[in-house]
Design a protein around this motif. Sequence first.
Motif, PDB file in Angstrom:
ATOM      1  N   ILE A 118      49.990  29.552  43.635  1.00  0.00           N
ATOM      2  CA  ILE A 118      49.854  30.184  42.323  1.00  0.00           C
ATOM      3  C   ILE A 118      50.245  31.657  42.416  1.00  0.00           C
ATOM      4  CG2 ILE A 118      48.184  30.824  40.531  1.00  0.00           C
ATOM      5  CD1 ILE A 118      46.673  28.244  41.288  1.00  0.00           C
ATOM      6  N   LEU A 119      49.945  32.275  43.527  1.00  0.00           N
ATOM      7  CA  LEU A 119      50.287  33.675  43.736  1.00  0.00           C
ATOM      8  C   LEU A 119      51.754  33.850  44.124  1.00  0.00           C
ATOM      9  CD1 LEU A 119      49.016  36.500  43.793  1.00  0.00           C
ATOM     10  CD2 LEU A 119      48.483  36.117  46.182  1.00  0.00           C
ATOM     11  N   ALA A 120      52.314  32.880  44.837  1.00  0.00           N
ATOM     12  CA  ALA A 120      53.684  33.017  45.342  1.00  0.00           C
ATOM     13  C   ALA A 120      54.735  32.835  44.253  1.00  0.00           C
ATOM     14  CB  ALA A 120      53.925  32.004  46.457  1.00  0.00           C
ATOM     15  N   ILE A 121      54.496  31.943  43.323  1.00  0.00           N
ATOM     16  CA  ILE A 121      55.513  31.643  42.307  1.00  0.00           C
ATOM     17  C   ILE A 121      55.912  32.879  41.506  1.00  0.00           C
ATOM     18  CG2 ILE A 121      55.918  30.349  40.174  1.00  0.00           C
ATOM     19  CD1 ILE A 121      54.427  28.015  41.538  1.00  0.00           C
ATOM     20  N   PRO A 122      54.977  33.660  40.981  1.00  0.00           N
ATOM     21  CA  PRO A 122      55.405  34.845  40.228  1.00  0.00           C
ATOM     22  C   PRO A 122      56.166  35.868  41.069  1.00  0.00           C
ATOM     23  CG  PRO A 122      53.119  34.356  39.761  1.00  0.00           C
ATOM     24  CD  PRO A 122      53.534  33.467  40.886  1.00  0.00           C
ATOM     25  N   PHE A 123      55.860  35.945  42.364  1.00  0.00           N
ATOM     26  CA  PHE A 123      56.581  36.886  43.214  1.00  0.00           C
ATOM     27  C   PHE A 123      57.970  36.372  43.558  1.00  0.00           C
ATOM     28  CE2 PHE A 123      52.311  38.575  44.174  1.00  0.00           C
ATOM     29  CZ  PHE A 123      52.564  39.896  43.894  1.00  0.00           C
ATOM     30  N   ALA A 124      58.172  35.063  43.518  1.00  0.00           N
ATOM     31  CA  ALA A 124      59.457  34.488  43.905  1.00  0.00           C
ATOM     32  C   ALA A 124      60.465  34.452  42.766  1.00  0.00           C
ATOM     33  CB  ALA A 124      59.252  33.081  44.448  1.00  0.00           C
ATOM     34  N   ILE A 125      59.985  34.291  41.546  1.00  0.00           N
ATOM     35  CA  ILE A 125      60.920  34.208  40.426  1.00  0.00           C
ATOM     36  C   ILE A 125      61.095  35.576  39.796  1.00  0.00           C
ATOM     37  CG2 ILE A 125      60.415  31.800  39.941  1.00  0.00           C
ATOM     38  CD1 ILE A 125      58.691  32.703  37.610  1.00  0.00           C
ATOM     39  N   GLY A 126      62.175  35.729  39.123  1.00  0.00           N
ATOM     40  CA  GLY A 126      62.428  36.995  38.449  1.00  0.00           C
ATOM     41  C   GLY A 126      63.809  36.980  37.847  1.00  0.00           C
ATOM     42  N   ARG A 127      64.165  38.095  37.272  1.00  0.00           N
ATOM     43  CA  ARG A 127      65.502  38.200  36.697  1.00  0.00           C
ATOM     44  C   ARG A 127      66.535  38.110  37.805  1.00  0.00           C
ATOM     45  NH1 ARG A 127      63.204  42.822  34.083  1.00  0.00           N
ATOM     46  NH2 ARG A 127      64.669  44.055  35.274  1.00  0.00           N
ATOM     47  N   SER A 128      67.684  37.577  37.482  1.00  0.00           N
ATOM     48  CA  SER A 128      68.692  37.325  38.508  1.00  0.00           C
ATOM     49  C   SER A 128      69.291  38.608  39.075  1.00  0.00           C
ATOM     50  CB  SER A 128      69.798  36.450  37.939  1.00  0.00           C
ATOM     51  OG  SER A 128      70.429  37.107  36.848  1.00  0.00           O
ATOM     52  N   ARG A 129      69.290  39.684  38.340  1.00  0.00           N
ATOM     53  CA  ARG A 129      69.902  40.919  38.835  1.00  0.00           C
ATOM     54  C   ARG A 129      68.879  41.905  39.385  1.00  0.00           C
ATOM     55  NH1 ARG A 129      75.438  41.918  36.616  1.00  0.00           N
ATOM     56  NH2 ARG A 129      75.977  39.877  35.839  1.00  0.00           N
ATOM     57  N   SER A 130      67.698  41.472  39.570  1.00  0.00           N
ATOM     58  CA  SER A 130      66.655  42.351  40.077  1.00  0.00           C
ATOM     59  C   SER A 130      66.426  42.075  41.561  1.00  0.00           C
ATOM     60  CB  SER A 130      65.365  42.099  39.301  1.00  0.00           C
ATOM     61  OG  SER A 130      64.310  42.827  39.840  1.00  0.00           O
ATOM     62  N   PRO A 131      66.367  43.109  42.381  1.00  0.00           N
ATOM     63  CA  PRO A 131      66.099  42.865  43.801  1.00  0.00           C
ATOM     64  C   PRO A 131      64.686  42.335  43.993  1.00  0.00           C
ATOM     65  CG  PRO A 131      66.104  45.209  43.337  1.00  0.00           C
ATOM     66  CD  PRO A 131      66.531  44.518  42.074  1.00  0.00           C
ATOM     67  N   ARG A 132      64.557  41.359  44.862  1.00  0.00           N
ATOM     68  CA  ARG A 132      63.262  40.726  45.064  1.00  0.00           C
ATOM     69  C   ARG A 132      62.593  41.154  46.365  1.00  0.00           C
ATOM     70  NH1 ARG A 132      65.775  35.192  43.418  1.00  0.00           N
ATOM     71  NH2 ARG A 132      66.013  35.570  41.212  1.00  0.00           N
ATOM     72  N   ALA A 133      63.234  41.976  47.152  1.00  0.00           N
ATOM     73  CA  ALA A 133      62.675  42.342  48.449  1.00  0.00           C
ATOM     74  C   ALA A 133      61.340  43.062  48.295  1.00  0.00           C
ATOM     75  CB  ALA A 133      63.656  43.211  49.222  1.00  0.00           C
TER      76      ALA A 133
END
Length: 134
Positions: free
Chosen positions: A29-44
């Motif tokens: 439940i905690l990992a999903i919001p951190f893994a998804i995002g806008r495609s042009r946004s850095p996720r590191a």
Amino acid sequence: AVVGQFRDAARAEFHRRVINVISMLLLPILAIPFAIGRSRSPRAYRMAFALLLLVAFSEIIEQGAVAAKLGTLSPWISMWLPMGLLALFAGWRFHAASFRIAGEGLDNVFLPITDWIARIIAKLRNKMGLGGAE
């Protein structure tokens, strides 16, 4: 006194183990919001923040268990309160990721920092003659 110390230690260990099991159920439940995002946004930065959050949570629970073993704090305050706060945070982030389309609030905090770091790295690469594709 020895019986009281043993009881406090056993109670703290029991609570710590139950919290470890429940926190494993919260991880997706905690990992999903951190893994998804806008495609042009850095996720590191999201992964770094998530890792920092988990390490801090683990340390808080361990220190709470030590305090409960010594009998200075109740396990309900020293371990279950941080567990409840993590569960609320995970639920809030999951709800926000599930039902909102707008950008993420963390982007406003971390994107300027990541841009600044990227500029510093680019300057260092140029000074060292390594300027390559980015």
